[in-house]
Structures are given as C-alpha cells and as structure tokens.
Design a protein around this motif. Structure first.
Motif, short mmCIF file in Angstrom:
data_model
loop_
_atom_site.label_atom_id
_atom_site.label_comp_id
_atom_site.label_asym_id
_atom_site.label_seq_id
_atom_site.Cartn_x
_atom_site.Cartn_y
_atom_site.Cartn_z
N LEU A 1 48.98 51.05 36.76
CA LEU A 1 47.82 51.37 35.92
C LEU A 1 47.62 50.34 34.81
N VAL A 2 48.70 49.76 34.34
CA VAL A 2 48.60 48.75 33.29
C VAL A 2 48.11 47.42 33.86
N ALA A 3 48.70 47.01 34.99
CA ALA A 3 48.38 45.69 35.55
C ALA A 3 47.09 45.68 36.35
N THR A 4 46.65 46.83 36.85
CA THR A 4 45.43 46.98 37.65
C THR A 4 45.22 45.84 38.65
N PRO A 5 46.15 45.68 39.61
CA PRO A 5 46.00 44.59 40.58
C PRO A 5 44.80 44.80 41.49
N VAL A 6 44.27 43.71 42.02
CA VAL A 6 43.11 43.79 42.90
C VAL A 6 43.53 43.98 44.36
N GLN A 7 44.76 43.61 44.69
CA GLN A 7 45.20 43.64 46.09
C GLN A 7 45.66 45.06 46.46
N PRO A 8 45.01 45.71 47.41
CA PRO A 8 45.37 47.09 47.75
C PRO A 8 46.77 47.23 48.32
N TRP A 9 47.29 46.20 48.97
CA TRP A 9 48.60 46.33 49.61
C TRP A 9 49.73 46.49 48.60
#
Length: 207
Positions: free
Chosen positions: A137-145
């Motif tokens: 939740l903090v880093a909010t990555p774009v990659q779903p994997w």
C-alpha cells in the motif's frame, strides 16, 4: 552421536535459508524476515544472510558494484527515487522527500511492531501479511505480478480481504498500457484506495 541442533532450530535454519534464496532472487521477500525471525532470531537471520552473501559473492568478485544491475535505474524509472510512486501518500499532499520519509517511517513502525510482538499472539503468516501488505500500500507498484506473494499470505493468514489490495495494481497497469477512458486521478491511486478501504472496513467489522 547427537546433533547440537534441536528440531526447532533446524527448522528455523531451513526457513532462514529458504528466505535467503527468495531474497537473492527478488529483494522484496526480505520484508518477511521480521515476522519469520521472532523465534530463533539469530539462527534465522544468520542463515538468511549467509545464503544471500554466498550466492552473490561470485558475482561481486567478477563485476563488483555492477552486481546491482538495473536496480538503481528501476527505482528511478518507477518514481521511487523522486518520491512520485507513493500514490496513496500523494493523495494527502506528500511528494518528493516528504513522501519517501513518511513511507519509510510507516514501514519501519509496522516492522518494529511485528518484531516486538510474540509469534503466539501474531502468527508468522499474519505478521508477514501485515508487513508485506503495508509495503504494498505504501509503495503502490504498477506491476500486478508483485501481488502474487500477497495473495499467498492472505490465504495462509485467513485474511482474504487483502486480495483486494493484491488486485489493486490492475487498474493502474491497464490504464497505463491500454486506452481506458479513465482520468489519471482515478487510474493511478484508485485501485489501491479501494483495496485499502476493503481491508479497513473488513478489519473494523472483525474487531
């Protein structure tokens, strides 16, 4: 001739070694260490660190600092170096250095809380879920994997509401790489905001 290793210590060493293998392949499983190392701390940490060091020594010997590979560029491209990737923090006006500082404080606070909690009170699966879920939740990555580990932890801990967080990157990912008719304000933080809301509501109802 008996071994000085008790079965529990041997299991701890094996768990640490497996975590070390995971960290050597992909860095983010290191987030699981504070939850996994609350019993036999020295054994787990030594085993994990030993595996990582031994696996990287040949590469360091050959290429030196180039062993980091694309990681510095990745952090820059993804917006972590300039603080622009922390989408939920951006919703409350935190960007740049302030976003990075708050992200670090939040994650450190959760790590310390898990580290100090007893594994009998907060199980390994649940502690690892809270740590990795918070980081997600903090880093909010774009990659779903990247959410695959979160899915596993949610199932193991019996906290299926976190699956909403694991699914959060899909909105952002599809908006970036397709022509979805959604505004940037909705596409970027929207999935994570919804996932956090689901976790919050379900958690409040459970308590």
């Amino acid at each position: 001739g008996g071994s000085p290793w008790r079965p529990s210590a041997r299991r701890a060493a094996a768990a640490g070694a497996l975590l070390g293998v995971a960290v050597a392949v992909k860095l983010y499983p290191a987030l699981l260490l504070p939850a996994a190392a609350r019993r036999h701390r020295l054994v787990v940490l030594t085993s994990a660190v030993g595996v990582v060091v031994l696996s990287y020594l040949p590469h360091v010997a050959v290429v030196g600092t180039d062993v980091l590979g694309f990681l510095p560029q990745y952090l820059s491209v993804e917006g972590y170096q300039d603080g622009g990737r922390f989408l939920l923090l951006g919703l409350i006006g935190l960007t740049g250095t302030s976003a990075k500082a708050v992200a670090g404080v939040v994650l450190a606070a959760v790590m310390i809380a898990i580290w100090r909690s007893g594994p009998d009170r907060v199980g390994v699966e649940r502690g690892a879920l809270w740590l990795f879920g918070t980081a997600f939740l903090v880093a909010t990555p774009v990659q779903p994997w990247y959410g695959l580990l979160l899915v596993v932890l949610a199932v193991l801990a019996g906290r299926l509401e976190w699956l909403a967080v694991a699914a959060a990157p899909y909105i952002l990912y599809m908006a970036l790489f397709t022509d979805l008719a959604v505004t940037d304000n909705i596409a970027r933080p929207g999935g994570y905001l919804l996932g956090a809301a689901v976790v919050g509501v379900v958690g409040a109802g459970r308590s």
